[in-house]
Design an enzyme around this catalytic site. Sequence first.
Site, PDB file in Angstrom:
ATOM      1  N   THR A   1       1.122  -1.210  -0.634  1.00 32.42           N
ATOM      2  CA  THR A   1      -0.018  -0.238   0.226  1.00 32.42           C
ATOM      3  C   THR A   1       0.714   1.403   0.215  1.00 32.42           C
ATOM      4  OG1 THR A   1      -1.772   1.262   1.616  1.00 32.42           O
ATOM      5  CG2 THR A   1      -0.316  -0.610   3.140  1.00 32.42           C
TER       6      THR A   1
ATOM      7  N   ASP B   1      -0.180   4.015   0.784  1.00 29.60           N
ATOM      8  CA  ASP B   1      -0.381   4.620   2.112  1.00 29.60           C
ATOM      9  C   ASP B   1       0.579   4.736   3.139  1.00 29.60           C
ATOM     10  OD1 ASP B   1      -1.796   5.951   0.645  1.00 29.60           O
ATOM     11  OD2 ASP B   1      -4.145   4.812   1.216  1.00 29.60           O
TER      12      ASP B   1
ATOM     13  N   GLY C   1      -3.037  10.142   0.192  1.00 28.05           N
ATOM     14  CA  GLY C   1      -3.930   9.423   1.099  1.00 28.05           C
ATOM     15  C   GLY C   1      -4.983  10.090   2.270  1.00 28.05           C
TER      16      GLY C   1
ATOM     17  N   GLU D   1      -4.328  14.514   0.124  1.00 24.73           N
ATOM     18  CA  GLU D   1      -6.173  14.367  -0.770  1.00 24.73           C
ATOM     19  C   GLU D   1      -7.159  14.591   1.164  1.00 24.73           C
ATOM     20  OE1 GLU D   1      -7.341  10.808  -2.647  1.00 24.73           O
ATOM     21  OE2 GLU D   1      -5.946   9.456  -1.909  1.00 24.73           O
TER      22      GLU D   1
ATOM     23  N   TYR E   1      -2.567   9.472 -10.101  1.00 29.34           N
ATOM     24  CA  TYR E   1      -1.748   8.528  -9.788  1.00 29.34           C
ATOM     25  C   TYR E   1      -0.101   8.547 -11.117  1.00 29.34           C
ATOM     26  CZ  TYR E   1      -6.167   5.923 -10.911  1.00 29.34           C
ATOM     27  OH  TYR E   1      -7.737   5.212 -10.658  1.00 29.34           O
TER      28      TYR E   1
ATOM     29  N   ARG F   1       1.739   6.946  -7.585  1.00 32.41           N
ATOM     30  CA  ARG F   1       1.769   6.044  -7.397  1.00 32.41           C
ATOM     31  C   ARG F   1       2.443   4.855  -8.405  1.00 32.41           C
ATOM     32  NH1 ARG F   1      -4.503   3.598  -7.279  1.00 32.41           N
ATOM     33  NH2 ARG F   1      -4.273   2.908  -9.360  1.00 32.41           N
TER      34      ARG F   1
END
Lengths: 439, 439
Positions: free
Chosen positions: B163, B165, B212, B266, B316, B319
Amino acid sequence: MATKATKKPAAKPATKPASKAAKKMNAFYAQSGGVTSVINASACGVIETARKHKDKIGKVFAGRNGIIGALTEDLIDTSKESASNIAALRQTPSGAFGSCRYKLKSLEANKLEYERLIEVFKAHNIGYFFYNGGGDSADTCYKISQLSKAMNYPLQAIHVPKTIDNDLPITDCCPGFGSVAKYVAVSALEASIDVKSMSLTSTKVFVMEVMGRHAGWIAAAGGLLEDHGVPVVILFPEIVFDQKKFLARVDQLVKKHGYCTVIVSEGCHHADGTFLAEQGSKDAFGHAQLGGAAPVVANMIKEALGYKFHWAVADYLQRAARHIASKTDVHQAYELGQKAVELALAGKNAVMPTIDRISDAPYKYKIGVAELSKVANVEKFMPRNFITKDGFGITAKCKAYLTPLIAGEDYPKYKNGLPVYVTLNNVSVPKKLKKFAIK
Amino acid sequence: MATKATKKPAAKPATKPASKAAKKMNAFYAQSGGVTSVINASACGVIETARKHKDKIGKVFAGRNGIIGALTEDLIDTSKESASNIAALRQTPSGAFGSCRYKLKSLEANKLEYERLIEVFKAHNIGYFFYNGGGDSADTCYKISQLSKAMNYPLQAIHVPKTIDNDLPITDCCPGFGSVAKYVAVSALEASIDVKSMSLTSTKVFVMEVMGRHAGWIAAAGGLLEDHGVPVVILFPEIVFDQKKFLARVDQLVKKHGYCTVIVSEGCHHADGTFLAEQGSKDAFGHAQLGGAAPVVANMIKEALGYKFHWAVADYLQRAARHIASKTDVHQAYELGQKAVELALAGKNAVMPTIDRISDAPYKYKIGVAELSKVANVEKFMPRNFITKDGFGITAKCKAYLTPLIAGEDYPKYKNGLPVYVTLNNVSVPKKLKKFAIK
């Protein structure tokens, strides 16, 4: 090769006559307008080359914050920087001496400013003017060369091309562009295969907004993804936005591939000239400050077609992305800085070194020279035959043009996971003149 | 060391008994939820390690589009891929087999789905279940292990953490995070020095929105710029947004440094829980689909303080940015995939391999093991002592935590200016069962 025996003894360097030494003039270098990831590579080319010709060029003074530094006599003595600091400019994005958005008015409207420049150059024995910028700067550089001639001040004005927009005429490409094009192609490729891998249950349309007010060169780089199997729709500033046709194209691609990527230029506009998204404010050059076309396009797709979307606005990330700079671009940026000095040494004035392409593959080019009178205020748009008939893609001709410009990687050094970008000492040259108020 | 003379002759490998060969079971691997730039490196670790243990693990089948592939019996036979294709996964972002946002309901609410999974596993002789995902997936993985036990089906379920995150508990960090953190730190550094060099006449505040939803780990990476002289304000999801305090801080930094950079998560939200910007739609997990906090913050600054701004939404791009992946992250992603298989071979079930940090500098860690019952549905937020007292920055403790995670570069190979990312053949395993309709 000559053997030791036949080698002539090297001539003893003659002591330079005082008259010649007195004639040796300093150089002025300034960065103008939006900076790029490789404008400092041009600065590096200018300074390193000037340092190799100390017999002819004295010191290189840089304008602090561009031409404003010249007007306010705020000069930086680059001779105070170590060779390693200057070398590190080659891998450092941004403008190492500061840049500015400040457009000199016409000679008629504000002759005072031009005369002040000459006054500052005179005070600091500056005989070479290197201006590193785009179209507006080429115009300024040209005017300064004209005025110095009229005022009988011995100044050689050489423009060093720089613009991510790639919109200068005559030169095949502009330093700064190849790296942004590479950033856009690499980033959009990565995001596209990300979207593709999740499109069954998640995002089906990815919209990426890129820079380019009037010319679609940057957006065009997205077209390189096609050869990697990515369905792409490009919205160029050169093509009037046709919502119906656009939505039909997106729908067609999503139905066929399960997803698609949209690259929208910030300069994409409707038939009446209004941009897809304007923030309302204008910059110092009077250009509308854009941003936000991506969410507009994304919501349009959601409403008409119902597809889940994501959008990105790369903004400054794209033009500052030295970490993924094109090797070709970095090399050419340096080369044009170097050539600018060589042109000055050859006695040229009111010119700009250019990239003259010889062939696409293998990529070959030579450095040429353009008259500034022919460069100033001319914008080069995407030729129509670089854009596909439907207006949403690029042709094979365009791909052949772009490919060598994004070729090669030129990685900066890293420390603790972050690139090592140099911050210069930027030591001021003592002032000699009275203050000058700029408007 | 033993010499040749004293070395015992190697025992001849005994021919495996038929009963043992019959017991050899296949493995199932699936990617779940949002993909990352290194999830395929974990897949590479799983598959390459399984291939080294052909005596115990048969084939590795991958779920096409994640767990949906298991439910619909849409399996990919990874044994059909060449060793070089599998090795290339290590440098390829996205989900090579497809991922999905599909959350299995509770056992009570939809036992049918869980039973279907076991039915598919049984039909394809699958004894190892490797699930590569975040918190929701850890929960699914745990439930499957419980159900297989209840149904007396011999399945070992191992979760491979993934992840961006970084919000999984127990493990010190999660594969995917280090590379996003590196992307954010590098990109924000580049954009910041760009803004700095033009701040006299142009942009004074640069706002960058990062991912996040609930945890501010990604935004925290922006705090690493402070040590590079960049004035940064971070807006964490963990800290309720205080507009007045925020604007005062921005104003203070611009007055002192001439510019500042804002990193907004975010998930940044007001006291009542509403996000700074919500797009209104929700994803399959019921999470609000976010985006657009950056323009909200930028306009807020413009209105209150009048500073010229620019904003970027990386979305995107962050990531998927394999081109600037962290070497530490790529390595750990592979290692945890490898370890998952080793845990399975050691007879473990309902566990997840973890990164257990031993020291920050020099960075040392070992691979540990966590019980899935303790991982599922637990979110790890930024500890309060990682955030500065004023809520806008990160502490030295946090910097020490982040620095090794972004360390090192792991560049993909390039061809013609673009990274070479592999597209697998993804050959289907013949179906054996009746169709199953998913909701």
